[in-house]
Design a protein around this motif. Sequence first.
Motif, PDB file in Angstrom:
ATOM      1  N   PRO A  86      46.291  -3.977 -20.881  1.00 45.35           N
ATOM      2  CA  PRO A  86      44.831  -3.928 -20.686  1.00 45.35           C
ATOM      3  C   PRO A  86      44.112  -3.846 -22.024  1.00 45.35           C
ATOM      4  O   PRO A  86      44.672  -3.409 -23.031  1.00 45.35           O
ATOM      5  N   ASN A  87      42.846  -4.269 -22.023  1.00 46.58           N
ATOM      6  CA  ASN A  87      42.059  -4.184 -23.248  1.00 46.58           C
ATOM      7  C   ASN A  87      41.556  -2.758 -23.463  1.00 46.58           C
ATOM      8  O   ASN A  87      41.916  -1.832 -22.730  1.00 46.58           O
ATOM      9  N   ALA A  88      40.717  -2.599 -24.467  1.00 44.04           N
ATOM     10  CA  ALA A  88      40.242  -1.258 -24.825  1.00 44.04           C
ATOM     11  C   ALA A  88      39.448  -0.596 -23.708  1.00 44.04           C
ATOM     12  O   ALA A  88      39.350   0.632 -23.645  1.00 44.04           O
ATOM     13  N   LYS A  89      38.890  -1.408 -22.806  1.00 44.56           N
ATOM     14  CA  LYS A  89      38.120  -0.875 -21.685  1.00 44.56           C
ATOM     15  C   LYS A  89      38.996  -0.618 -20.457  1.00 44.56           C
ATOM     16  O   LYS A  89      38.493  -0.241 -19.400  1.00 44.56           O
ATOM     17  N   GLY A  90      40.292  -0.857 -20.600  1.00 42.73           N
ATOM     18  CA  GLY A  90      41.198  -0.652 -19.486  1.00 42.73           C
ATOM     19  C   GLY A  90      41.204  -1.780 -18.472  1.00 42.73           C
ATOM     20  O   GLY A  90      41.729  -1.623 -17.368  1.00 42.73           O
ATOM     21  N   LYS A  91      40.651  -2.925 -18.854  1.00 36.47           N
ATOM     22  CA  LYS A  91      40.574  -4.065 -17.946  1.00 36.47           C
ATOM     23  C   LYS A  91      41.553  -5.154 -18.378  1.00 36.47           C
ATOM     24  O   LYS A  91      42.076  -5.135 -19.494  1.00 36.47           O
ATOM     25  N   LEU A  92      41.799  -6.106 -17.482  1.00 38.95           N
ATOM     26  CA  LEU A  92      42.663  -7.228 -17.807  1.00 38.95           C
ATOM     27  C   LEU A  92      42.104  -7.983 -19.008  1.00 38.95           C
ATOM     28  O   LEU A  92      40.923  -8.335 -19.030  1.00 38.95           O
ATOM     29  N   ASP A  93      42.950  -8.228 -19.999  1.00 46.20           N
ATOM     30  CA  ASP A  93      42.484  -8.815 -21.257  1.00 46.20           C
ATOM     31  C   ASP A  93      42.530 -10.340 -21.171  1.00 46.20           C
ATOM     32  O   ASP A  93      43.363 -10.998 -21.800  1.00 46.20           O
ATOM     33  N   VAL A  94      41.608 -10.889 -20.394  1.00 45.39           N
ATOM     34  CA  VAL A  94      41.561 -12.340 -20.210  1.00 45.39           C
ATOM     35  C   VAL A  94      41.254 -13.050 -21.522  1.00 45.39           C
ATOM     36  O   VAL A  94      41.817 -14.098 -21.831  1.00 45.39           O
ATOM     37  N   GLY A  95      40.367 -12.464 -22.319  1.00 45.38           N
ATOM     38  CA  GLY A  95      39.999 -13.102 -23.586  1.00 45.38           C
ATOM     39  C   GLY A  95      41.189 -13.305 -24.498  1.00 45.38           C
ATOM     40  O   GLY A  95      41.358 -14.376 -25.079  1.00 45.38           O
ATOM     41  N   ALA A  96      42.034 -12.282 -24.624  1.00 38.08           N
ATOM     42  CA  ALA A  96      43.224 -12.412 -25.473  1.00 38.08           C
ATOM     43  C   ALA A  96      44.235 -13.358 -24.851  1.00 38.08           C
ATOM     44  O   ALA A  96      44.939 -14.084 -25.563  1.00 38.08           O
ATOM     45  N   ALA A  97      44.342 -13.362 -23.526  1.00 36.35           N
ATOM     46  CA  ALA A  97      45.311 -14.232 -22.858  1.00 36.35           C
ATOM     47  C   ALA A  97      44.919 -15.699 -22.979  1.00 36.35           C
ATOM     48  O   ALA A  97      45.763 -16.570 -23.200  1.00 36.35           O
ATOM     49  N   VAL A  98      43.623 -15.976 -22.846  1.00 35.83           N
ATOM     50  CA  VAL A  98      43.131 -17.346 -23.015  1.00 35.83           C
ATOM     51  C   VAL A  98      43.095 -17.715 -24.489  1.00 35.83           C
ATOM     52  O   VAL A  98      43.478 -18.826 -24.882  1.00 35.83           O
ATOM     53  N   GLY A  99      42.631 -16.789 -25.305  1.00 37.90           N
ATOM     54  CA  GLY A  99      42.489 -17.038 -26.737  1.00 37.90           C
ATOM     55  C   GLY A  99      41.025 -17.064 -27.121  1.00 37.90           C
ATOM     56  O   GLY A  99      40.183 -17.571 -26.369  1.00 37.90           O
ATOM     57  N   HIS A 100      40.719 -16.517 -28.271  1.00 38.43           N
ATOM     58  CA  HIS A 100      39.337 -16.458 -28.727  1.00 38.43           C
ATOM     59  C   HIS A 100      38.916 -17.732 -29.452  1.00 38.43           C
ATOM     60  O   HIS A 100      37.723 -17.905 -29.745  1.00 38.43           O
ATOM     61  N   GLN A 101      39.863 -18.594 -29.727  1.00 37.00           N
ATOM     62  CA  GLN A 101      39.548 -19.867 -30.381  1.00 37.00           C
ATOM     63  C   GLN A 101      40.111 -21.005 -29.535  1.00 37.00           C
ATOM     64  O   GLN A 101      41.179 -20.878 -28.936  1.00 37.00           O
ATOM     65  N   VAL A 140      33.716 -19.302 -26.937  1.00 39.80           N
ATOM     66  CA  VAL A 140      32.962 -18.203 -27.520  1.00 39.80           C
ATOM     67  C   VAL A 140      33.809 -16.932 -27.566  1.00 39.80           C
ATOM     68  O   VAL A 140      33.835 -16.217 -28.568  1.00 39.80           O
ATOM     69  N   SER A 141      34.510 -16.659 -26.457  1.00 39.20           N
ATOM     70  CA  SER A 141      35.275 -15.419 -26.381  1.00 39.20           C
ATOM     71  C   SER A 141      36.598 -15.562 -25.644  1.00 39.20           C
ATOM     72  O   SER A 141      37.466 -14.713 -25.778  1.00 39.20           O
ATOM     73  N   GLY A 142      36.743 -16.608 -24.831  1.00 37.95           N
ATOM     74  CA  GLY A 142      37.911 -16.725 -23.982  1.00 37.95           C
ATOM     75  C   GLY A 142      37.770 -15.970 -22.674  1.00 37.95           C
ATOM     76  O   GLY A 142      38.658 -16.015 -21.821  1.00 37.95           O
ATOM     77  N   GLU A 143      36.650 -15.275 -22.485  1.00 37.02           N
ATOM     78  CA  GLU A 143      36.423 -14.509 -21.258  1.00 37.02           C
ATOM     79  C   GLU A 143      35.936 -15.398 -20.107  1.00 37.02           C
ATOM     80  O   GLU A 143      35.718 -14.927 -19.002  1.00 37.02           O
TER      81      GLU A 143
END
Length: 299
Positions: free
Chosen positions: A100-115, A137-140
């Motif tokens: 999970p990300n820092a907010k405790g949620k599924l880290d879709v942005g990191a999984a998709v990629g920020h670039q 923009v964010s991968g979110e």
Amino acid sequence: MADFLLRATAAAEGIRAVGVITTQLTDEARKRHQLSYVATAALGRTMAAGLILASSFKQPQARVNVRIQGNGPLGTVFADAGADGTVRGYVQYPHVELPPNAKGKLDVGAAVGHQGYLYVIHDLGYGYPYSSTVELVSGEIAEDVTYYLATSEQTPSALMLGVFVEEAGVTAAGGLMLQVLPKAANDEQLIATLEQRVANLKGFTPLLQAGRTLPDIFQELLGDMDLQILPQRQMVRFHCGCSHERMLAALKLLGEAELRDILATEAKAEATCQFCNAVYWADQPMLEQLIAELATASV
């Protein structure tokens, strides 16, 4: 409750609103592709976005493809949605899981990629399809599609997408889009009010989990702006048009020599649909029939 899409207008039709519930179809995609938690969230968001984008089409045969190619471990995330309410999709690496990300949620942005890039193709069912490409923009996904709408379609929009998935499956999924249409585009106070109200929602799936319906959410956002909810609810569902017949037609494209090689080495052929994970077989008699058809056609 079955999945559905609902439309509304407000501010004397200066605002367009589209909401979609996709809980069941997202869970079907999860099961078909054996998706991880974060892959379920990524594909679910992308399919909801595709259905929202397709909702503006007038032609029932029109479709939109949303392809996200980021530098994250999921690889390609792809959704194909139609004005008829059908959607399908896949994730290139469906079993990837991340903490999970820092907010405790599924880290879709990191999984998709920020670039990376977001590719959107509109196919109206006639003429040539047209496409647009924007950088991620964010991968979110919601932020990326919002950026696409602002840059490629020049339409100020607010988009919320969400998927809540547990061990038992998807319990809430869907999305909401508000667009300021040209007749209200210069009303800065209206735009600021909308932005503040959307920001106060703090997510889409928490509202669904709290028992809020799409009309409830529309009312909270636009109830004092001459809200008009269209009476027609459009049912939406996961659907793929693949079939055994299409699989055989694709095999014929390999040519007689390739089919003879398959017949000699394997005695059968197997094909898996990338969009729905359905598996199709062609046994020895079927391969022989395809070879005979190709041989006859070449005479």
